[in-house]
Design an enzyme around this catalytic site. Structure first.
Site, PDB file in Angstrom:
ATOM      1  N   LYS A 112      -9.578  12.436 -19.137  1.00 12.10           N
ATOM      2  CA  LYS A 112      -9.992  13.458 -20.113  1.00 12.10           C
ATOM      3  C   LYS A 112     -11.527  13.442 -20.243  1.00 12.10           C
ATOM      4  O   LYS A 112     -12.213  13.176 -19.258  1.00 12.10           O
ATOM      5  CB  LYS A 112      -9.285  13.233 -21.457  1.00 12.10           C
ATOM      6  CG  LYS A 112      -7.771  13.057 -21.257  1.00 12.10           C
ATOM      7  CD  LYS A 112      -6.977  13.096 -22.512  1.00 12.10           C
ATOM      8  CE  LYS A 112      -5.497  12.926 -22.188  1.00 12.10           C
ATOM      9  NZ  LYS A 112      -4.628  13.103 -23.327  1.00 12.10           N
ATOM     10  N   GLU A 157       5.036  16.357 -19.751  1.00 13.90           N
ATOM     11  CA  GLU A 157       4.277  15.706 -20.822  1.00 13.90           C
ATOM     12  C   GLU A 157       4.615  16.370 -22.151  1.00 13.90           C
ATOM     13  O   GLU A 157       3.992  17.390 -22.512  1.00 13.90           O
ATOM     14  CB  GLU A 157       2.775  15.829 -20.561  1.00 13.90           C
ATOM     15  CG  GLU A 157       2.321  15.124 -19.300  1.00 13.90           C
ATOM     16  CD  GLU A 157       0.872  14.697 -19.419  1.00 13.90           C
ATOM     17  OE1 GLU A 157       0.595  13.506 -19.256  1.00 13.90           O
ATOM     18  OE2 GLU A 157       0.017  15.555 -19.704  1.00 13.90           O
ATOM     19  N   SER A 213       1.707   8.781 -24.001  1.00 15.86           N
ATOM     20  CA  SER A 213       1.728   7.421 -24.558  1.00 15.86           C
ATOM     21  C   SER A 213       2.347   6.386 -23.629  1.00 15.86           C
ATOM     22  O   SER A 213       3.056   5.480 -24.076  1.00 15.86           O
ATOM     23  CB  SER A 213       2.416   7.421 -25.933  1.00 15.86           C
ATOM     24  OG  SER A 213       1.670   8.221 -26.842  1.00 15.86           O
TER      25      SER A 213
HETATM   26  P1  PGA Z   1      -1.829   9.646 -23.333  1.00 18.06           P
HETATM   27  O1  PGA Z   1      -2.178  11.022 -22.570  1.00 18.06           O
HETATM   28  O2  PGA Z   1      -1.347   8.673 -22.280  1.00 18.06           O
HETATM   29  O3  PGA Z   1      -3.113   9.211 -23.975  1.00 18.06           O
HETATM   30  O4  PGA Z   1      -0.750   9.964 -24.311  1.00 18.06           O
HETATM   31  C1  PGA Z   1      -1.402  11.503 -21.515  1.00 18.06           C
HETATM   32  C2  PGA Z   1      -1.961  12.789 -20.965  1.00 18.06           C
HETATM   33  O5  PGA Z   1      -2.411  13.635 -21.751  1.00 18.06           O
HETATM   34  O6  PGA Z   1      -1.982  13.008 -19.743  1.00 18.06           O
END
Ligand code: PGA
Length: 253
Positions: A14, A171, A217
């Site tokens: 991200k 997701e 997560s």
């Molecule tokens: P996260 O994000 O593992 O922090 O929940 C997953 C993603 O958005 O690809």
């Protein structure tokens, strides 16, 4: 494009890590994670850190790179965007398309996702297409309608042999960054629905080739159970991919 060795474990950074932090991450990760042929490991750093990542991974062809978003046009007056061809030229082999943050924070539509997928293929990038329902949609019994609608729009008009070469990621929006992961049973259920829809569109054999990753997560302590679930062919990891130790642990799950 060759089929990918499953499981596919991907880290989505991200808006974290510029070039200096990218170099730091990889110098440590490379020490922690020996080369492997029994899984596919890939990273989605911010586009401005791609060159640093390519340099840091020069001796590690087993670790692959992608961009977090790419446009549907090849070039033009689209301030702030990057095209898949440019991303490929910079060393990306994959493009995340339709991540829920793109959809929900930046208003990306199903139709735009479809155009981006087509453009990524055309530029020689493997699209990693993200689908997932919000809590509200799940509670209203709309899981299937939402995720299959997203899938249909993403692959509309794309030749079946190309669709067979993409990667899909389920997701659920309520699980992203919340610390509440889907259970392995929930993941298996959604992945099964996606696989069946793919099979209707491109046939059983081709549908079986498409890795379907779970994201939301994922942590070192739940990765193994999620990976063991039926139809879960890999993981897309956000927060836990930022730390070399925790991501290396996940890649060993
Ligand atoms: P996260 O994000 O593992 O922090 O929940 C997953 C993603 O958005 O690809």
């Amino acid at each position: 494009m060759a089929a990918f060795v499953k499981p596919v474990i991907a880290g989505n950074w991200k808006m974290h890590k510029g070039p200096s932090q990218t170099r730091e991450f990889f110098s440590r990760f490379i020490e922690l994670r020996e080369a492997t042929a029994d899984r596919t490991i890939l990273f989605f750093p911010p586009a401005v850190s791609l060159a640093a990542a390519v340099e840091a991974l020069a001796g590690r062809p087993d670790l692959l790179l992608g961009v977090q978003n790419s446009h549907w046009e090849r070039e033009g007056a689209f301030t702030g965007e990057i095209s898949p061809g440019m991303a490929r030229d910079a060393g990306a082999r994959f493009a995340l398309i339709g991540h829920s943050e793109r959809r929900h924070l930046f208003g990306e539509t199903n139709e735009e996702v479809g155009r981006k997928v087509a453009a990524a293929f055309e530029a020689g990038l493997t699209p990693v297409v993200c689908v997932g329902e919000t809590l509200e949609e799940r509670e209203a019994g709309r899981l299937e309608e939402v995720i299959l609608g997203q899938l249909d729009a993403a692959i509309e008009g794309i030749a079946p042999e190309l669709v067979a070469q993409m990667i899909l990621a389920y997701e659920p929006v309520w699980a992203i960054g919340t610390g509440v992961n889907a259970t392995p049973e929930d993941a298996a259920d959604a992945h099964g629905r996606l696989r069946r829809r793919l099979a209707e569109r491109i046939g059983d054999d081709r549908a079986a080739e498409v890795p379907i990753l779970y994201g939301g997560s994922v942590k070192p302590n739940n990765a193994q159970a999620l990976l063991a679930a039926p139809d879960v062919d890999g993981l897309l990891v956000g927060g836990a991919s930022l730390d070399p130790e925790s991501f290396a642990a996940i890649t060993r799950s």
